[in-house]
Design an enzyme around this catalytic site. Structure first.
Site, PDB file in Angstrom:
ATOM      1  N   ASN A  31      10.644 137.410  79.142  1.00 17.09           N
ATOM      2  CA  ASN A  31      10.908 138.507  79.565  1.00 17.09           C
ATOM      3  C   ASN A  31      11.930 138.981  78.393  1.00 17.09           C
ATOM      4  OD1 ASN A  31      12.366 140.868  80.594  1.00 17.09           O
ATOM      5  ND2 ASN A  31      13.564 139.470  82.241  1.00 17.09           N
TER       6      ASN A  31
ATOM      7  N   LYS B 284      13.350 141.826  78.180  1.00 14.66           N
ATOM      8  CA  LYS B 284      14.545 142.663  78.609  1.00 14.66           C
ATOM      9  C   LYS B 284      14.648 143.847  77.725  1.00 14.66           C
ATOM     10  CE  LYS B 284      16.645 138.874  80.745  1.00 14.66           C
ATOM     11  NZ  LYS B 284      17.872 138.085  81.143  1.00 14.66           N
TER      12      LYS B 284
ATOM     13  N   HIS C 286      13.845 141.431  89.526  1.00 14.80           N
ATOM     14  CA  HIS C 286      14.704 140.703  88.684  1.00 14.80           C
ATOM     15  C   HIS C 286      16.177 141.078  88.927  1.00 14.80           C
ATOM     16  CE1 HIS C 286      16.848 139.436  85.078  1.00 14.80           C
ATOM     17  NE2 HIS C 286      15.941 138.760  84.861  1.00 14.80           N
TER      18      HIS C 286
ATOM     19  N   GLU D  48      18.875 141.706  87.550  1.00 12.04           N
ATOM     20  CA  GLU D  48      19.448 142.768  86.612  1.00 12.04           C
ATOM     21  C   GLU D  48      18.895 144.065  87.460  1.00 12.04           C
ATOM     22  OE1 GLU D  48      18.044 141.519  82.863  1.00 12.04           O
ATOM     23  OE2 GLU D  48      19.480 139.752  83.055  1.00 12.04           O
TER      24      GLU D  48
ATOM     25  N   GLU E  51      15.336 132.230  89.949  1.00 11.17           N
ATOM     26  CA  GLU E  51      16.316 132.487  88.984  1.00 11.17           C
ATOM     27  C   GLU E  51      17.678 132.648  89.685  1.00 11.17           C
ATOM     28  OE1 GLU E  51      14.505 134.184  85.274  1.00 11.17           O
ATOM     29  OE2 GLU E  51      14.642 136.086  86.595  1.00 11.17           O
TER      30      GLU E  51
ATOM     31  N   GLY F 257      21.171 134.002  81.336  1.00  8.35           N
ATOM     32  CA  GLY F 257      21.964 134.095  80.078  1.00  8.35           C
ATOM     33  C   GLY F 257      23.198 133.521  79.951  1.00  8.35           C
TER      34      GLY F 257
ATOM     35  N   SER G 232      18.542 130.482  81.656  1.00  9.70           N
ATOM     36  CA  SER G 232      18.905 129.651  80.484  1.00  9.70           C
ATOM     37  C   SER G 232      17.950 128.517  80.098  1.00  9.70           C
ATOM     38  CB  SER G 232      20.286 129.148  80.783  1.00  9.70           C
ATOM     39  OG  SER G 232      21.404 130.190  80.862  1.00  9.70           O
TER      40      SER G 232
END
Ligand code: PGA
Length: 249
Positions: free
Chosen positions: A9, A11, A92, A94, A170, A176, A211
């Site tokens: 991904n 991003k 996701h 985010e 996730e 991250g 991660s």
């Protein structure tokens, strides 16, 4: 060994199409299924250089329409499919966090993706607070519930390279951050997800994301309960992503 999947991904990266092309051109088909979700803007250029057998996806599609309409700035599942994509991410963290995407919006996106013939990588995960309060299973079962109406559309087995539905677990606090749950914790959660899906009559591979890097991928890859990885930061480094793909191959 069952089929494994490694999906990158990108991003909002990289800043230039040339850099995106360089990343994509370095990918070669492997024993595991490899896919990338670059910026929508780079989709078409990447499609033209991507090796056969590498799956291409969008990071998002609009919930407003499956194909066309007066929705300024939006991109539809049909347009993404027309650009040569095979899948889209949906849910996701985010998108949930920064764009207020609710379960209702996410179900519309899944419906549009399936309508357009795109596979869906559906992302779920608990926040740090949920994790600390031991609410992970409660949160995940609520997030998975919106899949129930789609059960009949998802084949039990498929000869397609990419299944119609893939789940990516996730934990929000692992994305991250360099932190990950322990392998035992991930296995326990994957087992729970798999049981929850089977009560919904849905069977889908379950990837871990958050991660994942070239150091930890080997131990994740050895688990029969982890069907692959959704990779953010490390998918932007050619060598690291290649090492993760090798680990799952
Ligand atoms: P990360 O991101 O690998 O950089 O933690 C994973 C993701 O957001 O899919």
């Amino acid at each position: 060994m069952s089929q494994k999947y490694v999906i990158g991904n990108y991003k909002l990266n990289p800043a230039t199409q040339q850099d995106a092309l360089t990343l994509a051109q370095n990918l070669t088909p492997s024993a595991c299924v490899v896919g990338i979700a670059p910026s929508i803007l780079h989709l078409s250029a990447i499609k033209s250089v991507l090796a056969d057998g590498i799956a291409l996806g969008a990071q998002d599609i609009t919930h407003k329409s499956a194909d066309v309409g007066a929705f300024t700035g939006d991109v539809s599942a049909t347009q993404v499919k027309d650009m040569g994509a095979n899948f889209t991410l949906v849910g996701h963290s985010e998108r949930r966090q920064y764009h207020g995407e609710t379960d209702e919006i996410l179900s519309q996106k899944i419906a549009h993706a399936f309508h357009a013939g795109l596979s869906v990588v559906f992302c779920i995960g608990e926040t740090k607070d949920d994790y600390d309060q031991k609410r992970t299973q409660q949160v995940l079962s609520a997030q998975l519930e919106l899949l129930a109406p789609f059960a009949k559309q998802i084949p039990l087995d498929t000869d397609q390279t990419l299944p119609k539905l893939i789940i990516a677990y996730e934990p929000v606090w692992a994305i991250g951050t360099g932190l990950t749950p322990t392998l035992a914790e991930i296995e326990c959660v994957h087992n729970f997800i798999s049981e929850t899906l089977s009560t919904l009559q849905i069977f889908a591979p379950i990837l871990y994301g958050g991660s994942v890097n070239d150091q930890n991928a080997t131990s994740f890859a050895q688990s029969p309960l982890i069907d692959g990885a959704l990779v953010g930061g490390a998918s932007l480094k050619t060598d690291s992503f290649a090492a993760i793909i090798t680990a799952f191959s």
